[in-house]
Design a protein around this motif. Structure first.
Motif, short mmCIF file in Angstrom:
data_model
loop_
_atom_site.label_atom_id
_atom_site.label_comp_id
_atom_site.label_asym_id
_atom_site.label_seq_id
_atom_site.Cartn_x
_atom_site.Cartn_y
_atom_site.Cartn_z
N GLY A 1 0.82 -1.20 0.00
CA GLY A 1 0.00 0.00 0.00
C GLY A 1 0.85 1.25 0.00
O GLY A 1 0.66 2.16 -0.81
N GLU B 1 -6.35 -4.20 1.35
CA GLU B 1 -7.80 -4.26 1.25
C GLU B 1 -8.27 -4.53 -0.18
O GLU B 1 -9.11 -5.37 -0.43
N GLY B 2 -7.72 -3.79 -1.10
CA GLY B 2 -8.17 -3.87 -2.47
C GLY B 2 -8.06 -5.28 -3.02
O GLY B 2 -8.97 -5.79 -3.68
N ASN C 1 -7.49 -3.38 -7.92
CA ASN C 1 -6.88 -3.27 -6.60
C ASN C 1 -7.37 -2.03 -5.89
O ASN C 1 -7.91 -2.10 -4.79
N SER C 2 -7.21 -0.90 -6.52
CA SER C 2 -7.61 0.33 -5.87
C SER C 2 -8.01 1.34 -6.92
O SER C 2 -7.21 1.74 -7.76
N SER D 1 -4.46 -2.53 -11.81
CA SER D 1 -4.51 -1.69 -10.63
C SER D 1 -5.95 -1.30 -10.29
O SER D 1 -6.30 -1.12 -9.13
N THR E 1 1.12 -4.75 -7.41
CA THR E 1 -0.32 -5.02 -7.45
C THR E 1 -0.46 -6.48 -7.80
O THR E 1 0.01 -6.90 -8.86
N THR F 1 1.50 3.87 -3.17
CA THR F 1 1.23 5.31 -3.04
C THR F 1 2.44 6.11 -3.50
O THR F 1 2.30 7.08 -4.26
N TRP G 1 -8.86 4.49 -6.58
CA TRP G 1 -8.32 5.83 -6.45
C TRP G 1 -6.89 5.92 -6.96
O TRP G 1 -6.55 6.85 -7.70
#
Lengths: 509, 492
Positions: free
Chosen positions: A271, A494-495, A400-401, A397, A315, A275, A403
Motif C-alpha cells: 500500500g 484491502e483492495g 486493486n484500488s 490496478s 499489485t 502510493t 483511487w
C-alpha cells in the motif's frame, strides 16, 4: 552450456583488450573492434531461448568457513528480454558513438563494454553473491562515462550518482549476508523456496534492505534526485544505457528478489509503495512539464514512467504484474530512443534548451520522424509499445484500488501533454536561430541505430503476444507466490481482498 | 630445565627473524666499512625474500619455546610471511625514492630490516616481557625511520611526535602489564589465562586490560591513540609511511589477536570487553573517515584512511568466535597489505615527479600515465571495498563475521548488528574521499608544466606485484582463504 558465461565474459574480455591496447592504436581500429564486438554479442544473445525457457550454468567459486559461493548464471523469462534489450542497446550506443566520441576512445569503449558485462551479469546472476558483484561492477563504468565524457556539471553528477547508489547497495549487502546466515545458501532458486519461511520480522527488515537499494536504482520517489543530474550530464550513450537498462536492474531486483523472497513483507508494504509510485508518476510528470532542458525533461519522464513499473509490480494480479514487466521493456525502448534523438539534436545544435530549439522539422526531416514515433511511443499511443504496458498496469490496478488508478491515469494524460510540448518546442514552430536551416539530417548509421528501436516499438505495439506470453508466465509465477504465501483476504491489502471476493463470486455464478 | 642443545634445536623455528637480524647487522657493518649505500639494496632484498622463503617452510611448533617466551606456531608463521613480504615491497619502493640521501641508505636499510624482525618477534611472543621488548624494538626502529629525512623539518617533527606519543602509550601499557602480573602472578599468557579461569574478576584486571589496549591501540592506530598518525605519515619518508601503515600495524594486530585469544576468554568481563572494543572500533573508523574527507595531502589522506581501515579490522575482533574472527582479520590484513602498499607506490612516483604529494598533483594522471592512474584506481576501489577486488573479500568477511555473531546469539549480539550498520555507513563515507582522488586523476586536467611520471624498474615491480595480488585475492580467493584458515591460532 557456455551460452551464458560467454555473454558475460566476452564483453569483459573486449573491454580489457581495449584498455590494454597500445596508445598508437588507430581510433578507426578501436571503433571497428567495438562495433563488430558489440554486434556479435547482440547476435549471440539472440541464442537465448526466446520462449523464456530456463538455462543455467554453475561452477563453484570459493568457499570457506561455512560460506560457499557458486558462480552461477541463470536466464529465464524475466531476464531474457532484459538481456536482449541490454545487448541491443549496447550495439546501438556503439553505433551512435563511433560518429561522435573523439576523446580517449579506447577508454570510452572499455567503459561501455564493462557496463554491458556488469548489466548482463546482474540480469543473469543465479547467486546473490555474484549478483552483488555485478551490481557494483556496473557502477564504475557509468561513473566514468558521466564524469569524463559528460557535459559541464559532469563531475558533480557523477559523484552524486556514485554515492547514492553505493549507499543503497551497501545495505543490500548487509541484507544479503543476513539472508545467507539465515538460510545457508546464496542460490536464488533455493532462496525463493526458503526465504518466505523466515519469521515476519526478519522478512520485513530484509525486504527493506533490498528494496531501498532497488528503489534508488529505479528510482522511486523520493530517492530519485540523482537521476535528473546524471541523465542531463551524461553523454548520449550514457543516458541511453542509464535509462534503457540500468534503471531496469532495480525493477528486476524487485521482481526477482524482493517480492518472491519476502512475500509477506511485500504485501504489507504494498500500500505504501504503491502510493509512492503514484506520487512518482504525477510528481515526475509535473516536473517534466516544468523543465526547460530537453534531457532533463526526458529524465523526469523516466521517474514518472518507472512509477508505473512499481505500481504494476506491487499489485498482485497477473495483468498488473505483466504490465509492469512490459513497461520495463517498453520504457527501455522508448526512453532510449528519446535520449538518442535528444543526443542527435544536441550534436547538431549544441544546445539542450528547448527555447533555443524549434523549427528543426524542416532541416532534420528524418530525425523528426523518428523523434515523433519515439515521443508517441513514450506517451502511450495505441499501436505503439508504451500503450501495452501502461494499459495493463492500469487495468490490473483498477481491480486493486480505484483511487490509485485514477491518479495514475492522470499521469498518462500529463505524459501526453509534456511530451507533445517537448516535441512542439523542439521540432515545430519557427527556428530559433537562422543557421539551423543548414543543419545536416541524420545519415544511414544514425537511422540504423534508431530503426533498431522503432521496429520493436511497433512490433510490441501491434503484436505484443510473443513478448506478452513470456512475460505473463513470469507474472503468473509471482502472482502464485503471493497467493500461496498469503491466504486470501487475511493480511493482504484491502483492495486485493475485494478482488479475491469478486473472483469467487464469478466462480460461483 | 632445558638444555643448551635443546635450545639450539629450538633456534630453527627462528630462522626467518634470525636471518633478518643477521642481515640487519651485516648491512650496518658493511655500511660502516665500505660506505656504498646503494649497493646494499640487493642485500636487503635478498634478506627479506630469504626470510619470506624461510617463513614459508612448514616449521611450526605448538610447544612453547625458550622457556615459554615464544610460541612459533602457524599463526606466528603467517605474520612472518606477511612482514617479510611487506618488507620486500618496501625495500623495492625505497630504491627509487628520491628524497632519501644516498649516504644514509645503509643505516636506513639496516634499521628497516631489524624492524621487520621485530614484527616477527612480536607475533610470536607469549610472555608479557617478550611482548614489551619486541614492541619497543619495533617502536624504536620506527621512530628512527620516521625521522630519517634529516634536513626536512616535517620529518623531524614527525619523529619527535611519534616518539613522545609512543613513549606515553608504552608507559601506560607497561603499567597494565604490571597490574596484570600483580593480579595473576605470572607473565606467561597461558598462565595468566589459567589464573583467571577460576577466579572472580576485579576492577584491577579490567583496568590492566584497558591499559594494555592503549599500547596495542597505539600500534594499530586505534582512536584515541591515533593522534600521531597524520603527522608521522606525512613527515616520514614515503616507503616508511607505507611500512608503518602495513607492517607495523599488522604487528599490532598480531599481538592483539594473540592476547585476546589467550587471555580474554578467561575473563568473565568478556562481553563488556567486546563492547568496549567494538565502540572504539566504530569511533576509529568514523574519525578516520570523516577527517580524511577534508585532507588534501595524499599521505595524510592515506593516513586517516589507514586509521579507518584499522577500525574495520578491529570490528572483526568483536566477534570472539574462533572460527571466524581470526581468518576474517587475517584475510583483511592480507588484502590491505597489497592495496595499501600499491597506493603508496603511486604516491612515491608522483612525489618523484612533482616534488610534493597533494591530491592536485594527481590531476589528469589518466592522460599523463594511464598505467599509474588505472592502478591507483584499482587500489582505491579495493580500499573502498568494491567487488571483485581483495579489499572487498576482506570487508565481506568482516561483515559476515558480525552478522554471524549476531545471529548465533553470541555475547553482545545485538550490538554487532549495529556495528555492521556503522561499517556500512562508513564504507560510503570512505568511498567519497577515495573517489576524490579518482576524480582528480580522471576528470581533471593536468596543470601546465606537469611532467609525465616515469616509473623505474623496482617501483614497477612493486606496482605489478601489488596489483596482481589485489586482483588475485578478490577474483580467486580460495587459496588465500585456505591459507589463512590453516594459519589461525588454535582454539583454546
Amino acid at each position: 552450456m557456455y551460452l551464458l558465461p560467454i555473454l558475460v565474459f566476452v564483453p569483459l574480455l573486449v573491454a580489457v583488450l581495449l584498455l590494454l591496447a597500445p596508445r598508437s592504436t588507430s581510433p578507426n581500429l578501436v571503433r571497428m573492434v567495438a562495433l563488430v564486438a558489440s554486434g556479435l554479442i547482440a547476435l549471440w544473445s539472440l541464442g537465448l531461448p526466446l520462449s523464456g525457457a530456463r538455462v543455467d550454468y554453475s561452477i563453484p567459486w570459493f568457499s570457506a568457513w561455512s560460506w560457499s559461493v557458486n558462480f552461477s548464471l541463470v536466464a529465464d523469462g524475466l531476464s531474457t528480454p532484459l538481456i536482449l534489450l541490454t545487448t541491443i542497446l549496447n550495439f546501438n550506443c556503439v553505433l551512435y558513438s563511433v560518429g561522435v566520441i573523439r576523446k580517449s576512445e579506447p577508454a570510452y569503449y572499455f567503459c561501455l563494454f564493462l557496463l554491458e558485462a556488469g548489466i548482463v551479469g546482474t540480469f543473469l546472476a543465479g547467486d546473490l553473491f555474484v549478483f552483488y558483484v555485478f551490481w557494483e561492477m556496473m557502477l564504475i563504468p557509468l561513473y566514468f562515462i558521466i564524469g569524463i565524457w559528460g557535459s559541464e556539471q559532469r563531475i558533480y553528477a557523477a559523484v552524486k550518482f556514485f554515492l547514492f547508489t553505493l549507499a543503497g547497495s551497501i545495505f543490500m549487502l548487509l541484507a544479503i549476508i543476513v539472508l545467507y546466515n539465515q538460510t545457508g545458501t546464496f542460490d536464488v532458486a533455493a532462496l525463493a523456496a526458503l526465504a518466505p519461511r523466515l519469521d515476519p520480522v526478519t522478512q520485513k527488515w530484509l525486504f527493506w534492505g533490498f528494496f531501498v537499494a532497488f528503489a534508488i536504482k529505479v528510482p522511486l520517489f523520493p530517492l530519485h534526485t540523482w537521476l535528473p543530474d546524471a541523465h542531463t550530464q551524461a553523454p548520449t550513450a550514457g543516458s541511453i544505457m542509464l535509462a534503457g537498462v540500468l534503471l531496469k536492474t532495480g525493477a528486476y531486483g524487485i521482481l526477482r528478489f524482493c517480492i518472491p523472497f519476502f512475500p509477506a513483507a511485500a504485501a504489507e508494504a504494498a500500500g505504501f509503495i504503491n502510493t509512492l509510485a503514484v506520487i512518482a508518476i504525477i510528481y515526475g510528470a509535473l516536473l517534466a512539464f516544468a523543465q526547460k532542458d530537453l534531457k532533463r525533461l526526458i529524465a523526469y519522464s523516466s521517474v514518472s514512467h518507472m512509477g508505473f513499473v512499481i505500481l504494476g509490480c506491487f499489485t498482485w494480479n497477473v495483468p498488473a504484474i505483466s504490465g509492469g514487466i512490459m513497461q520495463i521493456i517498453n520504457h527501455g525502448i522508448s526512453t532510449s530512443g528519446l535520449f538518442l534523438c535528444a543526443g542527435l539534436i544536441y550534436d547538431r545544435t549544441h544546445t539542450r534548451q528547448m527555447k533555443e530549439l524549434g523549427g528543426l522539422a524542416d532541416p532534420l526531416g528524418r530525425l523528426t520522424g523518428f523523434f515523433a514515433i519515439m515521443m508517441l511511443s513514450s506517451a502511450g499511443l495505441p499501436f505503439l509499445n508504451g500503450f501495452v504496458g501502461e494499459f495493463l498496469v492500469l487495468l490490473g490496478s483498477w481491480k486493486n484500488s480505484v483511487w490509485l488508478t485514477v491518479f495514475a491515469a492522470t499521469g498518462v494524460v500529463l505524459g501526453a501533454i509534456y511530451l507533445l510540448k517537448m516535441f512542439q518546442a523542439g521540432m515545430l514552430g519557427k527556428p530559433a536561430k537562422s543557421e539551423y536551416a543548414k543543419l545536416r539530417d541524420i545519415g544511414l548509421r544514425e537511422s540504423l541505430a534508431l530503426m533498431l528501436l522503432v521496429i520493436p516499438a511497433f512490433w510490441i505495439g501491434i503484436y505484443p503476444k510473443p513478448v506478452l506470453s513470456v512475460v505473463e508466465r513470469e507474472a503468473a509465477k509471482i502472482e502464485k507466490t503471493m497467493s500461496t504465501a498469503l491466504p486470501s483476504g487475511t493480511s493482504m491489502i484491502e483492495g486485493r481482498a475485494l478482488w479475491a471476493v469478486a473472483d469467487e463470486r464469478d466462480v460461483q455464478d | 630445565m632445558v638444555g643448551a642443545s635443546e635450545l639450539w634445536q629450538q633456534m630453527r623455528y627462528l630462522m626467518p627473524e634470525g636471518l633478518l637480524l643477521c642481515a640487519g647487522l651485516v648491512i650496518l657493518l658493511f655500511d660502516l666499512v665500505v660506505k656504498k649505500g646503494r649497493s646494499l639494496y640487493p642485500l636487503a632484498m635478498l634478506a627479506t625474500a630469504g626470510a619470506a622463503a624461510l617463513a614459508l617452510l612448514p616449521l611450526e611448533s605448538s610447544e612453547p619455546l625458550f622457556f615459554g617466551m615464544i610460541q612459533s606456531d602457524a599463526f606466528a608463521r603467517y605474520f612472518k610471511v606477511f612482514s617479510a613480504l611487506a618488507g620486500f615491497l618496501v625495500v623495492l619502493m625505497s630504491m627509487d625514492y628520491k628524497p632519501l640521501p644516498a649516504r644514509f641508505v645503509g643505516e636506513y636499510l639496516g634499521i628497516l630490516v631489524l624492524a621487520l624482525a621485530a614484527i616477527m618477534l612480536l607475533a610470536e611472543s607469549t610472555n608479557l616481557l617478550m611482548i614489551f621488548l619486541s614492541l619497543e624494538f619495533l617502536s624504536l626502529s620506527s621512530y628512527i625511520l620516521v625521522g630519517f629525512l634529516r634536513n626536512d623539518k616535517k620529518s623531524k617533527e614527525a619523529s619527535l611526535k611519534y616518539f613522545l606519543f609512543g613513549a606515553m602509550c608504552t608507559a601506560v601499557m607497561l603499567y597494565g602489564f604490571a597490574l596484570l602480573y600483580g593480579a595473576s602472578g605470572s607473565l606467561d599468557l597461558p598462565a595468566i589465562k589459567a589464573a583467571f579461569a577460576n577466579r572472580q574478576n576485579t576492577p584491577l584486571t579490567c583496568l590492566a586490560m584497558l591499559f594494555i589496549l592503549a599500547g596495542f591501540g597505539f600500534k594499530v592506530a586505534m582512536v584515541p591513540f591515533h593522534a600521531w598518525v597524520p603527522d608521522a605519515y606525512e613527515g616520514a619518508p614515503t616507503p616508511i609511511t607505507a611500512f608503518l601503515s602495513v607492517g607495523s600495524k599488522a604487528g599490532g594486530f598480531a599481538v592483539l589477536l594473540r592476547v585476546f585469544f589467550t587471555v580474554f576468554p578467561g575473563l568473565d568481563y568478556h562481553p563488556y570487553w567486546l563492547a568496549v572494543v567494538g565502540v572504539l572500533a566504530v569511533f576509529t573508523m568514523t574519525v578516520g573517515n570523516v577527517i580524511a574527507c577534508s585532507q588534501d595531502n595524499l599521505k595524510r589522506l592515506l593516513g586517516y584512511s589507514s586509521i579507518a581501515q584499522a577500525g574495520y579490522v578491529l570490528l572483526g575482533f568483536v566477534v570472539m568466535d574462533g572460527r571466524f574472527t581470526q581468518p576474517a582479520v587475517m584475510i583483511y590484513l592480507l588484502a590491505y597489505l597489497f592495496m595499501n602498499l600499491g597506493a603508496f607506490v603511486v604516491v612515491i612516483v608522483i612525489a618523484n615527479t612533482t616534488g610534493q604529494e597533494e591530491i592536485d598533483d594527481l590531476a589528469g594522471l589518466s592522460e599523463r600515465s594511464p598505467l599509474l592512474a588505472w592502478s591507483m584506481f584499482i587500489f582505491l576501489l579495493s580500499l573502498a571495498g568494491v567487488p571483485p577486488l581483495g579489499g572487498w573479500i576482506g570487508k565481506y568477511y568482516i561483515f559476515a563475521t558480525l552478522v554471524k555473531g549476531y545471529l548465533e546469539g553470541l555475547s553482545g549480539g545485538n550490538l554487532m548488528l549495529w556495528f555492521a550498520v556503522a561499517l556500512a555507513v562508513n564504507s560510503v563515507i570512505a568511498a567519497y574521499y577515495y573517489f576524490r582522488i579518482v576524480k582528480a586523476m580522471f576528470f581533471e586536467h593536468a596543470r601546465e608544466r606537469m611532467a609525465r611520471p616515469v616509473v623505474g624498474g623496482p617501483l614497477l615491480t612493486a606496482l605489478y606485484v601489488s596489483l596482481i595480488l589485489t586482483f588475485a585475492v578478490g577474483l580467486w580467493p580460495q587459496p588465500f582463504l585456505n591459507w589463512v584458515s590453516r594459519m589461525a591460532l588454535p582454539l583454546l
